[in-house]
Design a protein around this motif. Sequence first.
Motif, PDB file in Angstrom:
ATOM      1  N   ALA A 179       0.766  -1.172  -0.210  1.00 27.96           N
ATOM      2  CA  ALA A 179       0.112  -0.129  -0.050  1.00 27.96           C
ATOM      3  C   ALA A 179       0.848   1.493   0.044  1.00 27.96           C
ATOM      4  O   ALA A 179       0.505   2.135  -0.457  1.00 27.96           O
ATOM      5  N   ALA A 180       2.089   1.331   0.818  1.00 25.81           N
ATOM      6  CA  ALA A 180       2.836   2.552   0.768  1.00 25.81           C
ATOM      7  C   ALA A 180       3.524   2.728  -0.437  1.00 25.81           C
ATOM      8  O   ALA A 180       3.620   3.811  -1.159  1.00 25.81           O
ATOM      9  N   GLN A 181       3.906   1.520  -1.270  1.00 24.20           N
ATOM     10  CA  GLN A 181       4.478   1.623  -2.555  1.00 24.20           C
ATOM     11  C   GLN A 181       3.374   2.309  -3.813  1.00 24.20           C
ATOM     12  O   GLN A 181       3.968   3.306  -4.238  1.00 24.20           O
ATOM     13  N   LYS A 182       2.234   1.721  -3.583  1.00 23.36           N
ATOM     14  CA  LYS A 182       1.070   2.189  -4.507  1.00 23.36           C
ATOM     15  C   LYS A 182       0.766   3.527  -4.344  1.00 23.36           C
ATOM     16  O   LYS A 182       0.506   4.238  -5.191  1.00 23.36           O
ATOM     17  N   LEU A 183       0.506   3.861  -3.239  1.00 25.08           N
ATOM     18  CA  LEU A 183       0.082   5.143  -2.715  1.00 25.08           C
ATOM     19  C   LEU A 183       1.031   6.485  -2.561  1.00 25.08           C
ATOM     20  O   LEU A 183       0.743   7.311  -2.723  1.00 25.08           O
ATOM     21  N   LEU A 184       2.317   6.046  -2.351  1.00 25.96           N
ATOM     22  CA  LEU A 184       3.388   7.053  -2.041  1.00 25.96           C
ATOM     23  C   LEU A 184       4.519   6.928  -2.895  1.00 25.96           C
ATOM     24  O   LEU A 184       5.033   7.838  -3.576  1.00 25.96           O
ATOM     25  N   LEU A 185       5.079   5.625  -2.893  1.00 30.20           N
ATOM     26  CA  LEU A 185       6.609   5.621  -3.483  1.00 30.20           C
ATOM     27  C   LEU A 185       6.664   5.372  -4.889  1.00 30.20           C
ATOM     28  O   LEU A 185       7.574   5.731  -5.609  1.00 30.20           O
ATOM     29  N   ASN A 186       5.622   4.967  -5.715  1.00 28.82           N
ATOM     30  CA  ASN A 186       5.510   4.824  -7.225  1.00 28.82           C
ATOM     31  C   ASN A 186       5.956   6.235  -7.696  1.00 28.82           C
ATOM     32  O   ASN A 186       6.345   6.190  -8.845  1.00 28.82           O
TER      33      ASN A 186
END
Length: 328
Positions: free
Chosen positions: A117-124
């Motif tokens: 979720a952190a990757q999808k919402l923030l880090l991408n």
Amino acid sequence: MERQDVRSLYLLAAFLVCAYALPFVVGLWFGTVRVDERWLAYLATVVLSGILQGGVYAMFAVGLTLIFGVMRIINAAHGEFVMMGAYLTWVSFFFLGVDPLLAMVFTLPIAFLFGVAAQKLLLNAVVGQPELTGLLITFGLGLTMIYVAELIFTTDFRTIPYAPRTVQLTSTIAVGQNKVISFAMAVAISAAVYLFLKLSRLGKAIRATALNAEVAMVCGIDVRRIYLITTGLGAAMAVAGGALVSIQFGFNPETGVVYTLQAFAIVVLGGRGNYVGALVGGLMLAVLENLVSLMIPNGTAMVELAAYGLMIFVLLIRPSGLMGMKEG
């Protein structure tokens, strides 16, 4: 290997020798070092305890080096993932009555999904951007996690009483049973992840993406999916580390900051993006911290300084670390 690279490696080796010798020198000055059988046994116990502790350090630092190696994102919230693992384990133990190690069966999938979720919402959004952008994003995420944890659990320190007995190795050397269990679990998890990256098709895709994302994409690898899996795996390893440190030490929402520092120092020492380097760096840092704590007066308060100093001087002497490749 270039001459300058060899020279920097020798300088780093000389610095590390001095770093490990310094606690002994300071201890001799203040009289905390004594060459007798009892003290030498205590020293052996402290070094062994550092090695056991270092295995856990190395495991959660590997999660940080994985994320950096694949996406070149410096995850400043990594220690907060460790803190989250400690609290998930504490809740499982005290409210659900689940063994802290058995609790990993459901805390690690939760951590994996949190990382995805952190990757999808923030880090991408920051992949491929300057490293400072990702650093600031994850720094903000870490602060948010701290404040949420304080809101739910307050700032009180928590402990998990688990395997309090000692393992007697010799008549004079004994280590905590919880440290031995944590080390064994950390080795098992680290080895499993290493074999996954080395042998599995998905692991090879992760390593290919780390080497060159554009070439990996041309070869048919879904790079965005690899990013999600990598961050999820890194978060799961951090939460596993949190579970293992929670049965050894007290923790509160702000202890994640210390674990972030330790993970950074380990990754810098071993080499950014290098899996084996992170394992070696974890063992080296933990042993140094334990020596400082033993020999320097008020040494327990100095262990963070040891980690800071190690990180700063390694960056000055050899930015690529012990096993990292020279950049550029």
